[in-house]
Design a protein around this motif. Structure first.
Motif, mmCIF file in Angstrom:
data_model
loop_
_atom_site.group_PDB
_atom_site.id
_atom_site.type_symbol
_atom_site.label_atom_id
_atom_site.label_comp_id
_atom_site.label_asym_id
_atom_site.label_seq_id
_atom_site.Cartn_x
_atom_site.Cartn_y
_atom_site.Cartn_z
ATOM 1 N N ALA A 122 0.712 -0.728 -0.061
ATOM 2 C CA ALA A 122 -0.151 0.112 0.092
ATOM 3 C C ALA A 122 0.450 1.261 -0.167
ATOM 4 C CB ALA A 122 -0.753 0.332 1.020
ATOM 5 N N PRO A 123 0.782 2.414 -0.673
ATOM 6 C CA PRO A 123 1.289 3.213 -0.847
ATOM 7 C C PRO A 123 1.282 4.306 0.720
ATOM 8 C CG PRO A 123 -0.604 3.375 -2.728
ATOM 9 C CD PRO A 123 -0.757 2.279 -1.390
ATOM 10 N N GLU A 124 2.265 4.771 0.848
ATOM 11 C CA GLU A 124 2.455 5.432 3.140
ATOM 12 C C GLU A 124 1.670 6.354 2.941
ATOM 13 O OE1 GLU A 124 5.873 7.265 5.005
ATOM 14 O OE2 GLU A 124 6.303 7.777 2.785
ATOM 15 N N ALA A 125 0.807 7.337 2.729
ATOM 16 C CA ALA A 125 0.120 8.101 2.572
ATOM 17 C C ALA A 125 -1.262 6.976 3.350
ATOM 18 C CB ALA A 125 -0.295 9.125 1.740
ATOM 19 N N SER A 126 -1.852 5.772 2.436
ATOM 20 C CA SER A 126 -2.776 5.014 2.433
ATOM 21 C C SER A 126 -2.137 4.124 4.161
ATOM 22 C CB SER A 126 -3.038 4.133 1.309
ATOM 23 O OG SER A 126 -3.508 5.112 -0.086
ATOM 24 N N LEU A 127 -1.530 3.824 3.783
ATOM 25 C CA LEU A 127 -1.002 2.550 5.091
ATOM 26 C C LEU A 127 -1.084 4.064 6.164
ATOM 27 C CD1 LEU A 127 -0.422 -0.024 5.873
ATOM 28 C CD2 LEU A 127 2.176 1.463 5.931
ATOM 29 N N LYS A 128 -0.488 4.748 6.508
ATOM 30 C CA LYS A 128 -1.132 6.119 7.590
ATOM 31 C C LYS A 128 -2.346 5.842 7.927
ATOM 32 C CE LYS A 128 4.048 7.958 7.198
ATOM 33 N NZ LYS A 128 4.637 9.391 7.321
ATOM 34 N N ALA A 129 -3.188 6.649 6.714
ATOM 35 C CA ALA A 129 -4.348 7.022 7.241
ATOM 36 C C ALA A 129 -4.651 5.494 7.962
ATOM 37 C CB ALA A 129 -5.068 7.903 5.583
ATOM 38 N N ALA A 130 -4.361 4.805 6.965
ATOM 39 C CA ALA A 130 -5.084 3.329 7.755
ATOM 40 C C ALA A 130 -5.398 2.996 9.171
ATOM 41 C CB ALA A 130 -5.429 2.124 6.998
ATOM 42 N N LEU A 131 -3.893 3.399 9.252
ATOM 43 C CA LEU A 131 -3.284 2.802 10.743
ATOM 44 C C LEU A 131 -3.810 3.640 11.821
ATOM 45 C CD1 LEU A 131 0.440 1.922 9.713
ATOM 46 C CD2 LEU A 131 -1.653 0.304 10.250
#
Length: 690
Positions: A122-131
Motif C-alpha cells: 500500500a502507498p505510504e499515505a494510505s497506510l498511515k491513514a488506515a493505521l
C-alpha cells in the motif's frame, strides 16, 4: 505430494490422491475430498504433513513483522515467493512460504491483493491513514467501554448527557455514545428511557413525554420569534351590548362571548361575539407565520403551549372591563317558538361586562334551577334565555341528524377535568350536557354553521369539517374530514360546519375569520379581495398541515392525561378500583379516565361494573397491569354510553370549541379519540371544549 491452495478466499492444505489434466483430487486433513484446479495451487510440498503445515504456518504468520515486511516489499507488484526470499534471506521453506501468504492475506491495509499469490504494498499515505483509523477505533472502543461501565453504575457521562434527548428519540446508531447506550441497556436488561431516568438524564417520566413531544413537534424550542404586536384598531364601532363569556377558571385565551338584548314584539337579539385577532394579523406577516407554524394551541394537564404570543393574546382576548375587537353574529329570534327571524354579522368593538367561570356557576346553573328560576348568579336572565334557545337548537340538530340516518346522541356520559398544582393532580368528574356546556356548544355550532354558509354564499373558500357522503365503505364514508367547500356534517346535524369560533388558538379559525371579514367588508366583491381565493393551493396545504399537527398534539395530550392518571394512582395510593366495561376486554376506571385492556377477561355485559386490583404500571411506556377481583352487579348507563362511544360509532364530543385551559383539556382530547373511533360523529352538542 501435498498442496497448499486457495479455495473461495480461504487457504487449505491437502494430500494429492490423483491428477487429471488441470485438476487435482486432494484429501484434506479432515478427510474431506476436494477438486483443486492447478491455477489455485500456491505451494507443493512433501513435508511436513498437511495438518502440521497449517498449524505451523499460522504460527509463522503471527511472528512476521508487517511493518518490516512492508518496507522490504517496495512499491512494485510482487509474488509471495520473491518477497519471501527478501524477507527470510533464503528461498522460503514450505511452512515459511505458507505463513507469509497467510500474513499478506490477513493485512489488507499493508498489502493489496493483485492475483493468486501476487500483492502490492500500500502507498505510504494510505497506510498511515488506515493505521490512524485503526488506532482511532481502538481508542473509541476504550471510550465506549468506559461509558458502558459508568452507565452500569447508573452514572451518566457528560458526553452522553449532552446527547440525551437525541439518543432517546433520534439516535445516530454509528456513534460511540449510542453503541455504549445500547450495550448498557442490553447488559442491564432495561429500556433506554428507564436507564436515562435512573441515570438522571431525565428528572421524571413527565419530562420524557414532554421532551419527546418537543423533539418531534418543536425542534427549535418553544420561544416565539420576535414579531411586532399590532395596536388595537381605533376605528371600530362600539356595540351597544354588555357581553359576557363562559369559561373554565384557568382560561386565558377567551375568544367567545355572548350578549342578550330584548326587543319589542316578544323578540330577542342574541349576540355571539368572537375575538378578532385577524384585524391585527395579516396573511404572510410575521405573526401569521408564527401561527401557521404551530397551527393550534397545545393542551396538557397543568400547562399549555399557545399558538400565538402571550402579548397578542392579552391584546385580543375578551377580558372583562374592556372593549375588544370582535366578529359578531347577531341572531334575532321570536321567543314564541324561538325561530330565527334574521342574522347579521358585524366587525366591531364589544364591551365585555364579565368573564363567568364554570367553577363558580356549574353548581348554580342547573336544569332544575333554570326550570324554577332559582339561584342567584350574574347574567341570570340572559343565561335563561340562551338556555331556552339552546334546547331548540339541539332539538333541530338531532332531527336533522336522524334524518341523515344516524342514531340520537347520548348526553349523559361523564367527562373529567384535570388540575395540576405543583405536580399534584386533581381529576374531577363532570357530567356532559350541563346547561352551561350545552349553551356554549349549541351557539358555537350555530355560528360555525351560519358563517360556513355565509362564506359559501359569497363564493369564497373556507376550511370546513365534513362528515358523510364520502367514498368507500361505511366507515370511510362517515369519516370526519377537512375540506375547502361547504359540505354537510351529518354527525352534528348541520348542512355545513366551518371552524370559526376559536381564532386565538386554532389556525383554521383564524383563516376562516379572514374570509368571513372579507365578506362583511366587501360583499359581492369578496372573491376578488379575500386573502384566499377560490382554488387557492395554499389553502389545501394549510388543511394538510393542520391535520398533521392537530393529530400529533392530540396524541400528546392523550399521553399526558394517561400519565397523570397513573400519577393519581400513586398519589392517592390506590390499588383496588372500580371500572366500567366498555367493550370486550376494554375497561375504564370509574374515578379517573384511565383505559385498561384486560386480556383474557371473561365475557361481560357492556356497562357492567367490576373491581380491579392494580398490580403495577409504568409511567414511561404508560402501561398498566391489573387483575379482575370481582364483578359488581350494577350495569350503568354511563358504561353503556362510554362503550357506544368506542364501539357503536353513534356518540361524540363537541367539535365547535377547544378548551382554553389545561384543566379540562380532556374534552379536546376526547374529541379526537371519538373522531378516530367513531367515524359517523365527532360532536356531542351537550359537551364543550371549554
Amino acid at each position: 505430494m501435498n498442496l497448499f491452495f486457495e479455495e473461495s478466499g480461504d487457504f487449505k492444505a491437502g494430500s494429492v490422491m490423483s491428477q487429471a489434466g488441470e485438476a487435482y483430487q486432494v484429501e484434506l486433513a479432515s478427510g474431506k475430498r476436494s477438486k483443486v484446479r492447478v491455477k489455485d495451487v500456491l505451494l507443493q510440498f512433501a513435508a511436513p504433513d498437511t495438518a502440521t503445515l497449517m498449524e505451523q504456518a499460522k504460527l509463522a504468520a503471527a511472528d512476521i513483522d508487517l511493518e518490516f515486511l512492508w518496507e522490504v516489499a517496495g512499491q512494485e507488484e510482487f509474488g509471495f515467493a520473491e518477497l519471501g526470499a527478501e524477507y527470510f534471506g533464503h528461498a522460503p521453506q514450505a511452512v515459511e512460504a505458507a505463513g507469509l501468504i497467510l500474513a499478506l492475506h490477513s493485512a489488507p491495509i499493508y498489502f493489496y491483493k493483485k492475483g493468486r499469490g501476487r500483492y502490492k504494498a500500500a502507498p505510504e499515505a494510505s497506510l498511515k491513514a488506515a493505521l490512524a483509523g485503526i488506532e482511532k477505533k481502538k481508542q473509541q472502543a476504550l471510550i465506549q467501554a468506559g461509558y458502558v461501565e459508568e452507565l452500569k453504575q447508573h452514572r451518566l457521562p457528560e458526553q452522553i448527557k449532552a446527547l440525551a434527548m437525541q439518543l432517546l428519540f433520534k439516535p445516530d446508531k454509528n456513534s460511540i455514545e449510542y453503541k455504549a447506550w445500547a450495550e448498557a441497556c442490553d447488559a442491564l436488561q432495561t429500556a433506554p428511557a428507564q436507564l436515562m431516568l435512573e441515570c438522571g438524564g431525565l428528572a421524571t417520566a413527565k419530562d420524557f413525554h414532554f421532551s419527546r413531544f418537543l423533539f418531534d413537534s418543536f425542534p427549535k424550542g418553544l420561544a416565539f420569534p420576535d414579531a411586532p404586536i399590532p395596536a388595537l384598531p381605533d376605528n371600530l364601532p362600539v356595540a351597544d351590548v354588555q357581553a359576557f363569556s363562559i369559561d373554565d377558571v384557568t382560561t386565558t385565551e377567551i375568544d367567545d362571548a355572548f350578549s342578550v338584548v330584548l326587543l319589542p314584539d316578544n323578540q330577542v337579539r342574541i349576540g355571539i361575539h368572537i375575538a378578532a385577532p385577524t384585524l391585527g394579523i395579516k396573511r404572510d406577516d410575521a405573526l401569521d407565520m408564527i401561527a401557521r407554524a404551530r397551527m393550534s394551541t397545545v393542551y396538557m394537564p397543568g400547562d399549555k403551549i399557545t399558538m400565538l404570543p402571550d402579548a397578542l393574546v392579552d391584546t385580543y382576548t375578551l377580558g372583562a372591563g374592556q372593549a375588544r375587537p370582535a366578529l359578531s353574529l347577531y341572531v334575532t329570534l321570536d321567543m314564541q317558538d324561538w325561530s330565527v327571524l334574521a342574522t347579521e354579522t358585524k366587525v366591531e368593538a364589544v364591551p365585555m361586562a364579565a368573564n363567568l367561570r364554570h367553577n363558580d356557576l356549574d353548581t348554580l346553573v342547573t336544569e332544575e334551577n333554570l326550570a324554577n328560576d332559582a339561584g342567584e348568579y350574574p347574567h341570570k336572565a340572559d343565561i335563561a334565555l340562551i338556555w331556552k334557545w339552546a334546547l331548540v337548537l339541539e332539538q333541530g340538530r338531532m332531527a336533522k341528524r336522524e334524518a341523515f340516518g344516524l342514531k340520537p346522541e347520548q348526553t349523559n356520559r361523564v367527562d373529567f377535568n384535570f388540575y395540576v398544582d405543583d405536580d399534584v393532580v386533581s381529576i374531577v368528574r363532570r357530567k356532559r350536557g350541563a346547561p352551561l356546556d350545552k349553551m356554549v356548544a349549541e351557539l358555537m355550532i350555530f355560528a360555525n354553521s351560519t358563517w360556513g354558509k355565509f362564506m359559501a354564499d359569497h363564493g369564497i373558500p373556507g376550511i370546513y369539517r365534513a362528515q358523510g357522503g364520502g367514498s368507500g365503505g361505511w366507515a370511510a364514508k362517515m369519516q370526519v374530514r377537512m375540506v375547502t367547500h361547504a359540505a354537510p356534517h351529518q354527525g352534528l346535524g348541520v348542512d355545513q360546519y366551518a371552524w370559526s369560533t376559536s381564532p386565538l388558538r386554532r389556525y383554521t379559525d383564524l383563516v376562516n375569520q379572514w374570509q368571513i371579514i372579507a365578506c362583511v367588508q366587501n360583499g359581492v366583491a369578496a372573491p376578488l379581495v379575500a386573502p384566499f381565493k377560490p382554488k387557492d393551493a395554499d389553502l389545501f396545504a394549510i388543511v394538510s398541515a393542520f391535520d398533521a399537527a392537530y393529530s400529533a398534539y392530540s396524541e400528546f395530550q392523550n399521553n399526558m392525561e394517561r400519565y397523570w392518571c397513573l400519577r393519581w394512582l400513586q398519589q392517592e395510593n390506590v390499588r383496588q378500583v372500580d371500572a366500567v366495561v366498555l367493550k370486550d376486554e376494554v375497561l375504564r376506571l370509574v374515578d379517573i379516565p384511565l383505559i385498561i385492556r384486560l386480556a383474557g377477561m371473561p365475557q361481560m355485559a357492556r356497562g357492567a361494573q367490576v373491581r380491579l386490583d392494580i398490580l403495577r404500571w409504568n409511567e414511561l411506556d404508560l402501561s398498566v397491569e391489573a387483575r379482575l377481583l370481582e364483578m359488581l352487579s350494577t350495569v350503568t348507563d354511563e358504561g353503556m354510553d362510554e362503550e357506544s362511544e368506542l364501539a357503536d360509532g353513534d356518540q361524540g364530543t363537541a367539535d365547535d370549541l377547544s378548551t382554553d385551559s389545561s384543566a379540562d383539556s380532556s374534552v379536546d382530547s376526547a374529541q379526537q379519540e371519538v373522531e378516530a373511533a367513531n367515524p359517523d360523529d365527532e360532536a356531542d352538542a351537550a359537551s364543550t371544549e371549554k
